[in-house]
Design a protein around this motif. Structure first.
Motif, PDB file in Angstrom:
ATOM      1  N   SER A 179       5.343   1.560  -4.519  1.00 39.01           N
ATOM      2  CA  SER A 179       4.102   1.400  -5.277  1.00 39.01           C
ATOM      3  C   SER A 179       3.198   2.592  -4.993  1.00 39.01           C
ATOM      4  O   SER A 179       3.449   3.389  -4.090  1.00 39.01           O
ATOM      5  CB  SER A 179       3.398   0.093  -4.893  1.00 39.01           C
ATOM      6  OG  SER A 179       3.079   0.090  -3.509  1.00 39.01           O
ATOM      7  N   ALA A 203      11.596  -2.116   0.598  1.00 39.61           N
ATOM      8  CA  ALA A 203      11.722  -3.109  -0.466  1.00 39.61           C
ATOM      9  C   ALA A 203      13.195  -3.284  -0.795  1.00 39.61           C
ATOM     10  O   ALA A 203      14.016  -2.401  -0.539  1.00 39.61           O
ATOM     11  CB  ALA A 203      10.955  -2.669  -1.707  1.00 39.61           C
ATOM     12  N   PRO A 236       4.450  -2.725  -7.816  1.00 39.23           N
ATOM     13  CA  PRO A 236       5.805  -2.177  -7.717  1.00 39.23           C
ATOM     14  C   PRO A 236       6.152  -1.325  -8.931  1.00 39.23           C
ATOM     15  O   PRO A 236       5.913  -1.728 -10.079  1.00 39.23           O
ATOM     16  CB  PRO A 236       6.693  -3.423  -7.636  1.00 39.23           C
ATOM     17  CG  PRO A 236       5.801  -4.461  -7.024  1.00 39.23           C
ATOM     18  CD  PRO A 236       4.434  -4.190  -7.586  1.00 39.23           C
TER      19      PRO A 236
END
Length: 226
Positions: free
Chosen positions: A76, A49, A118
């Motif tokens: 996550s 990410a 997230p």
């Protein structure tokens, strides 16, 4: 205008002008919000990410308090994380006048994080005490997330550029502070010129120092006439 009022006005104008000149001459910090592409090793496999990272520094005593802020989550969880279940920490890499690694940490998640959402990283902070004076840079390093007995390690994979460049001073020396904060200096009181220059103290102390400097200059003028 009376002589006393004229003296006070002239002292104020002179002091503020001197303070402004010092402020303009002081080295300014350079800060950027930098996109950091994290490659994360999680208990359920590899994830990646990108999060914009901001690093700020505030002069505190002989060191600098660093604050690292994440504008997006970088990982996550497949299950909900209850309030306080996740603890983040990271390393800020220092380069330039010296090389160092500054550990920073933050508070656990203040609210529950739903599954597959997230994870918002709270601001991370730590203290950097320079051993050498000069220009240094601060760059995001490895991020570690601990939750529910597991550890996720996220490493910057895009060789991010520094988020902050700053002139620092080792304890006992003099240096610049960041645009994000200010430190207080001891004001010299040996004469009008020194008092005016003292108004160049960086940050929010300028106006307070200016008032004190003008008061001192005015009182000195009164003593000279008595």
């Amino acid at each position: 205008m009376s002589d006393r009022k004229r003296s006070t006005a002239l002292a104020l104008a002179s002091a503020l002008a001197a303070g402004s000149a010092v402020l303009l001459a002081a080295p300014a910090a350079h800060a950027d919000v930098v996109d950091v592409a994290y490659d994360c090793k999680t208990p359920i496999g590899d994830k990646s990410a990108v999060s914009p990272i901001d690093i700020k520094a505030v002069k505190e005593g002989g060191g600098y308090k660093l604050t690292m802020s994440f504008q997006k989550g970088v990982s996550s969880s497949p299950v909900e994380l209850g309030k306080g279940a996740m603890s983040p920490s990271a390393v800020i890499l220092v380069d330039g006048a010296e090389k160092a690694s500054v550990p920073v940490s933050g508070a656990p998640n203040p609210e529950a994080v739903p599954a597959n959402t997230p994870i918002k990283i709270t601001d991370l902070s730590g203290t950097y005490t320079p051993t050498k004076s000069g220009k240094v840079t601060f760059t995001a390093g490895v991020l570690t997330i601990k939750a529910l007995g597991t550890t996720t390690t996220c490493t910057p994979g895009n060789s991010p550029k520094p988020s902050l460049e700053l002139d620092v001073s080792a304890p006992g020396g003099s240096g610049a502070q960041s645009g994000g904060g200010s430190g207080e200096e001891t004001l010299p009181q040996t004469g009008p010129t020194d008092s005016a220059l003292a108004l160049g103290t960086l940050g929010g102390t300028v106006l307070l120092s200016g008032a004190a400097g003008v008061l001192w200059l005015t009182r000195r003028g009164q003593r000279a006439r008595s």
